[in-house]
Design a protein around this motif. Structure first.
Motif, short mmCIF file in Angstrom:
data_model
loop_
_atom_site.label_atom_id
_atom_site.label_comp_id
_atom_site.label_asym_id
_atom_site.label_seq_id
_atom_site.Cartn_x
_atom_site.Cartn_y
_atom_site.Cartn_z
N UNK A 60 72.11 4.83 93.47
CA UNK A 60 72.08 6.22 93.04
C UNK A 60 71.24 6.43 91.78
N UNK A 61 70.71 5.35 91.22
CA UNK A 61 70.10 5.43 89.89
C UNK A 61 68.58 5.40 89.90
N UNK A 62 67.99 5.50 91.05
CA UNK A 62 66.53 5.52 91.11
C UNK A 62 65.93 4.15 91.33
N UNK A 63 64.60 4.09 91.46
CA UNK A 63 63.92 2.83 91.74
C UNK A 63 63.80 1.95 90.49
N UNK A 64 63.39 0.71 90.72
CA UNK A 64 63.08 -0.20 89.62
C UNK A 64 61.80 0.30 88.92
N UNK A 119 67.41 -4.34 92.99
CA UNK A 119 68.79 -4.02 93.31
C UNK A 119 69.37 -5.03 94.29
N UNK A 120 70.73 -5.13 94.37
CA UNK A 120 71.34 -6.02 95.36
C UNK A 120 71.03 -5.54 96.77
N UNK A 121 71.13 -6.48 97.72
CA UNK A 121 70.83 -6.15 99.11
C UNK A 121 71.85 -5.17 99.68
N UNK A 128 72.24 4.44 79.69
CA UNK A 128 72.85 5.74 79.38
C UNK A 128 74.25 5.82 79.98
N UNK A 129 74.38 5.40 81.23
CA UNK A 129 75.68 5.45 81.90
C UNK A 129 76.68 4.54 81.19
#
Length: 240
Positions: free
Chosen positions: A205-209, A196-198, A218-219
């Motif tokens: 909000x979408x969970x971890x990598x 994710x970006x710093x 999905x979104x």
């Protein structure tokens, strides 16, 4: 002027300050003007041309200056400065779309361009605050990405279809493979495919990598479907 093009920002960008709010307002006003005066613009070829080339200028001019800025300050770095972010890709496709009036590119830019640019504008991953050049580059380009397909929709009478959603999803997944492979090769993080970006973003909000990548799919499909809903009503009215 030197501070305008400074190599490093002296302060951090803080979202929803007065400068950020002005840019958000500029986006909303531009969209509303384009929509409410669409009929008048359609009937005046000169005005149509001025608006189309103004959007093209907003896509091209800041990017030319950005590459020149990279060059004179020695900031070129394949890990960070290649045009491989979704909005950068949308930007170049939007330029081609406006020049060629490509219906295929329109379908992709309408969904991927607008969706990506809106997310970027509301949660900017930006290191340079107002009044740095990079601040203006970021917002002018992203506003132009949004205006380009809206111009083609409201002024040139282009329309997406249900098929357009799936064309866009296929395009995005091809990008995932190509850009993901490039990230692996260069040890980069274009399109945030490795992490994710710093700064704060909706990805938080979408969970971890790597789970947030699947959630993004999905979104994206849900957002594209919502974006298409107004056109269902339009098509029904056309059939009456």
């Amino acid at each position: 002027m030197p501070a305008f093009f400074a190599r490093n920002g002296t302060e951090d960008f803080i979202p929803y300050t007065a400068a950020h709010t002005v840019m958000l307002t500029a986006l909303v006003v531009s969209v509303l003007l384009l929509y409410f005066f669409r009929s008048e613009v359609r009937n005046h070829d000169l005005v149509k041309t001025i608006i189309r080339y103004s959007i093209l200028l907003g896509l091209l001019a800041p990017q030319i200056v950005l590459y020149y800025w990279y060059a004179i300050l020695g900031l070129w770095d394949v890990k960070y400065t290649l045009p491989l972010e979704l909005c950068s890709i949308s930007q170049f496709l939007a330029i081609i779309m406006l020049f060629t009036r490509s219906r295929l590119l329109y379908q992709i830019i309408f969904f991927a361009g607008i969706g990506g640019a809106i997310q970027a504008i509301f949660t900017p991953d930006l290191d340079y605050p107002f009044p740095h050049f990079r601040f203006f580059h970021f917002f002018i380009v992203h506003i132009a990405i949004i205006l380009a397909p809206l111009y083609m929709t409201w002024i040139e009478n282009f329309r997406p279809t249900w098929k357009s959603i799936w064309i866009t999803m296929i395009f995005l997944n091809i990008l995932l493979v190509v850009v993901g492979g490039t990230d692996y090769w260069l040890d980069a993080n274009y399109m945030f495919l490795k992490h994710k970006p710093e700064g704060a973003s909706l990805l938080d909000l979408l969970g971890p990598y790597p789970y947030y990548l699947a959630v993004e799919e999905v979104i994206a499909l849900l957002i594209f479907t919502i974006m298409y809903l107004p056109f269902i009503r339009w098509r029904r009215r056309q059939d009456l």
